[in-house]
Write a protein that holds these residues in place. Structure first.
Motif, PDB file in Angstrom:
ATOM      1  N   ASP A 144       0.823  -1.209   0.000  1.00  0.00           N
ATOM      2  CA  ASP A 144       0.000   0.000   0.000  1.00  0.00           C
ATOM      3  C   ASP A 144       0.858   1.261   0.000  1.00  0.00           C
ATOM      4  O   ASP A 144       0.495   2.278  -0.598  1.00  0.00           O
ATOM      5  CB  ASP A 144      -0.940  -0.008   1.202  1.00  0.00           C
ATOM      6  N   ARG A 145       2.012   1.220   0.689  1.00  0.00           N
ATOM      7  CA  ARG A 145       2.916   2.375   0.638  1.00  0.00           C
ATOM      8  C   ARG A 145       3.444   2.588  -0.777  1.00  0.00           C
ATOM      9  O   ARG A 145       3.649   3.727  -1.209  1.00  0.00           O
ATOM     10  CB  ARG A 145       4.100   2.163   1.577  1.00  0.00           C
ATOM     11  N   ALA A 146       3.683   1.485  -1.486  1.00  0.00           N
ATOM     12  CA  ALA A 146       4.325   1.565  -2.801  1.00  0.00           C
ATOM     13  C   ALA A 146       3.347   1.852  -3.936  1.00  0.00           C
ATOM     14  O   ALA A 146       3.777   2.091  -5.065  1.00  0.00           O
ATOM     15  CB  ALA A 146       5.074   0.261  -3.095  1.00  0.00           C
ATOM     16  N   THR A 147       2.046   1.835  -3.668  1.00  0.00           N
ATOM     17  CA  THR A 147       1.076   2.102  -4.738  1.00  0.00           C
ATOM     18  C   THR A 147       1.366   3.430  -5.432  1.00  0.00           C
ATOM     19  O   THR A 147       1.276   3.528  -6.662  1.00  0.00           O
ATOM     20  CB  THR A 147      -0.356   2.130  -4.170  1.00  0.00           C
ATOM     21  N   ILE A 148       1.733   4.435  -4.657  1.00  0.00           N
ATOM     22  CA  ILE A 148       1.945   5.768  -5.230  1.00  0.00           C
ATOM     23  C   ILE A 148       3.153   5.783  -6.162  1.00  0.00           C
ATOM     24  O   ILE A 148       3.171   6.527  -7.154  1.00  0.00           O
ATOM     25  CB  ILE A 148       2.097   6.822  -4.113  1.00  0.00           C
ATOM     26  N   SER A 149       4.182   4.963  -5.876  1.00  0.00           N
ATOM     27  CA  SER A 149       5.365   4.966  -6.744  1.00  0.00           C
ATOM     28  C   SER A 149       5.076   4.265  -8.072  1.00  0.00           C
ATOM     29  O   SER A 149       5.578   4.683  -9.115  1.00  0.00           O
ATOM     30  CB  SER A 149       6.552   4.305  -6.045  1.00  0.00           C
ATOM     31  N   ILE A 150       4.272   3.202  -8.031  1.00  0.00           N
ATOM     32  CA  ILE A 150       3.923   2.496  -9.272  1.00  0.00           C
ATOM     33  C   ILE A 150       2.998   3.361 -10.121  1.00  0.00           C
ATOM     34  O   ILE A 150       3.160   3.463 -11.344  1.00  0.00           O
ATOM     35  CB  ILE A 150       3.253   1.141  -8.948  1.00  0.00           C
ATOM     36  N   ALA A 151       2.022   3.986  -9.477  1.00  0.00           N
ATOM     37  CA  ALA A 151       1.103   4.866 -10.213  1.00  0.00           C
ATOM     38  C   ALA A 151       1.723   6.237 -10.471  1.00  0.00           C
ATOM     39  O   ALA A 151       1.185   7.029 -11.262  1.00  0.00           O
ATOM     40  CB  ALA A 151      -0.201   5.029  -9.424  1.00  0.00           C
ATOM     41  N   GLY A 152       2.875   6.523  -9.822  1.00  0.00           N
ATOM     42  CA  GLY A 152       3.472   7.851  -9.857  1.00  0.00           C
ATOM     43  C   GLY A 152       3.721   8.430 -11.236  1.00  0.00           C
ATOM     44  O   GLY A 152       3.336   9.585 -11.495  1.00  0.00           O
ATOM     45  N   PRO A 153       4.369   7.701 -12.171  1.00  0.00           N
ATOM     46  CA  PRO A 153       4.614   8.291 -13.488  1.00  0.00           C
ATOM     47  C   PRO A 153       3.333   8.729 -14.198  1.00  0.00           C
ATOM     48  O   PRO A 153       3.297   9.802 -14.819  1.00  0.00           O
ATOM     49  CB  PRO A 153       5.325   7.162 -14.250  1.00  0.00           C
ATOM     50  N   GLU A 154       2.255   7.932 -14.083  1.00  0.00           N
ATOM     51  CA  GLU A 154       0.988   8.296 -14.709  1.00  0.00           C
ATOM     52  C   GLU A 154       0.343   9.485 -14.007  1.00  0.00           C
ATOM     53  O   GLU A 154      -0.218  10.381 -14.647  1.00  0.00           O
ATOM     54  CB  GLU A 154       0.028   7.100 -14.699  1.00  0.00           C
ATOM     55  N   ILE A 155       0.402   9.508 -12.665  1.00  0.00           N
ATOM     56  CA  ILE A 155      -0.166  10.621 -11.904  1.00  0.00           C
ATOM     57  C   ILE A 155       0.614  11.901 -12.201  1.00  0.00           C
ATOM     58  O   ILE A 155       0.031  12.984 -12.367  1.00  0.00           O
ATOM     59  CB  ILE A 155      -0.151  10.303 -10.401  1.00  0.00           C
ATOM     60  N   LYS A 156       1.940  11.793 -12.259  1.00  0.00           N
ATOM     61  CA  LYS A 156       2.790  12.942 -12.560  1.00  0.00           C
ATOM     62  C   LYS A 156       2.419  13.545 -13.920  1.00  0.00           C
ATOM     63  O   LYS A 156       2.314  14.761 -14.073  1.00  0.00           O
ATOM     64  CB  LYS A 156       4.260  12.508 -12.546  1.00  0.00           C
ATOM     65  N   LYS A 157       2.194  12.679 -14.899  1.00  0.00           N
ATOM     66  CA  LYS A 157       1.822  13.137 -16.240  1.00  0.00           C
ATOM     67  C   LYS A 157       0.421  13.757 -16.232  1.00  0.00           C
ATOM     68  O   LYS A 157       0.190  14.819 -16.819  1.00  0.00           O
ATOM     69  CB  LYS A 157       1.863  11.948 -17.197  1.00  0.00           C
TER      70      LYS A 157
END
Length: 467
Positions: A37-50
């Motif tokens: 659950d902590r790592a969800t943001i890093s996996i989704a991060g590139p898409e969220i950043k874009k």
């Protein structure tokens, strides 16, 4: 220098039940969900950043949001554990962090500043909800495991952080690729809610567990397990502890302070891996998010194996007659030396060499991740939750500083080279802490009356309780 240890197993130990290993298996599973659950943001991060058009510094602050609240909630979380016990406190922790993780999938329904504010707020809530988790793990292993098995136990639940990446990074990468980034939060949040109720049905203290037999109870109690720690029955004459004086005196103990600072440095490596590492693979090494999800699992496998090996070696050294200090410090120092090899990635171009160096670095980080075993060995038994919370406060302050520092490094240099040096330097400082500051590793005990005022008292607490 070797010191001999007495084998505490009695003649009936061969017939003892092994309930404690089932408890440890549940800690491992829950901690795996925790780190996924902590790592969800890093996996989704590139898409969220874009999607949200975030700069590296802004993304660093989003990555750090979890740790701000996680750190601030450590001492309240430790107090809740000491007040209500690990079973009920941890249940609400799992349930709430999973609900907040699931709600992060709704960020896609908003745009602009509202989306960023909601994302940041939900990460703050996830961090606050997860705060009791690792102090709870430490309390439970202190209650269930004798000293000579505690290094292995702590290494196993701590290695779940790598297993989470091995198991879930490919899955989450596939979910993002196939169903969109929101699906990661829905799936992981739902899984956590289910596991909260599994926890409630399976976790008990040693004196309350329906399946433990007398031989196992005798074995773990004689071996140093604090079997009363998680009992439903209150311990006789349990002291009323003054929280802030205790915290002040814990921080005044040189050994514990060295352990706390060392944990900050070691956790810097963890948060690089949890936040910027997938972004490093995508932006610096030009991998697709799907490939990055699978590649990130390889160093995680190495970290998992290193974590298990570190605990095993530490406990084998204890059983062979080495002192507790030597048995804990040796894997930590050797592991941090290996972790520093990630800096070599700045000087190689082939992807396979990058993966190999990162795998070696995280293998070393796994070997050296014995901080929770040290906390279980050293914390005053009357304030294990507070000591664990303080330890985790120091450690997870790195969750605030690491993503932000790396964000500024990237914005200033346009490269991850300085970021890898920054992370490797923290491994070097961890070595310094354990070799120079910590000294002898031993349990801190309460001192009372005139003895508490002696200058040579290792730590003094204002309490009327007896040892």
């Amino acid at each position: 220098m070797k010191t001999l240890h007495t084998n505490t197993a009695g003649p009936n130990s061969a017939k003892a039940s092994r309930v404690r290993w089932g408890i440890l298996a549940m800690l491992f599973l829950i901690t795996t969900i925790n780190y996924a659950d902590r790592a969800t943001i890093s996996i989704a991060g590139p898409e969220i950043k874009k999607l949200l058009g975030l700069s590296p510094v802004q993304m660093g602050f989003v990555f750090s949001a979890f740790a701000w609240s996680y750190v601030l909630a450590q001492l309240p979380g430790g107090w809740l554990l000491d007040k209500f016990g690990s079973k009920i406190t941890y249940f609400f922790s799992i349930f709430l962090w999973s609900v907040f993780t699931m709600l992060m999938g709704t960020v896609g329904f908003f745009t602009g500043a509202a989306a960023v504010a909601l994302l940041f707020t939900l990460r703050l809530l996830v961090g606050a909800a997860e705060a009791p988790s690792f102090p709870g793990n430490s309390r439970i292993t202190s209650a269930w495991f004798p000293t000579q098995e505690r290094g292995t136990a702590a290494a196993i639940f701590n290695s779940a952080q790598y297993f989470a990446t091995v198991l879930f990074a490919p899955l989450m990468g596939w979910l993002v690729h196939t169903y969109g980034w929101q699906s990661v939060f829905y799936v992981m949040g739902g899984l956590g809610i289910v596991m909260a109720f599994v926890w409630q049905k399976t976790i008990y203290g040693p004196k309350d567990h329906p399946r433990i037999n007398a031989a196992e109870m005798d074995y773990i109690e004689k071996g140093g397990a604090l079997v009363d720690l998680e009992s439903r029955q209150p311990v006789a004459a349990a002291p009323k502890l003054d929280t802030w004086p205790i915290i002040k005196q814990l921080l005044g103990n040189r050994m514990l302070l060295g352990v706390y600072i060392g944990q900050y440095c070691i956790t810097t490596l963890t948060y690089f891996f949890l936040t910027w590492f997938p972004v490093y693979l995508v932006t610096e090494r030009h991998m697709t998010i799907l490939k990055a999800g699978f590649i990130a699992a390889l160093p995680a496998v190495a970290g998992f194996l290193g974590g298990i090996l570190g605990g095993f070696v530490s406990d084998r050294m204890l059983k062979a007659g080495y002192s507790l200090s030597a048995a804990r410090k040796t894997p930590i120092v050797c592991g941090m030396l290996l972790a520093m090899t990630m800096i070599v990635c700045n000087y190689v171009t082939a992807d396979w060499l990058v993966v190999a160096m990162m795998s070696l670095a995280f293998f070393g980080k796994g070997i050296g991740a014995l901080g929770w075993a040290v906390v279980s060995d050293t914390s005053p038994k009357e304030a294990g939750g507070l000591s664990g919370g303080l330890f985790n406060t120091f450690g997870n302050t790195a969750g605030i500083t690491t993503p932000i520092a790396i964000g500024y490094i990237l914005q200033a240099t346009g490269s991850f080279a300085g970021a890898l040096v920054f992370v490797g330097a923290n491994a070097a400082v961890a070595i310094f802490c354990y070799l120079v500051i910590v000294g002898e590793i031993k349990r801190v005990e309460f001192k009372h009356g005139p003895a508490a005022r002696k200058a040579d008292a290792p730590v003094a607490f204002n309490t009327a309780a007896s040892k």
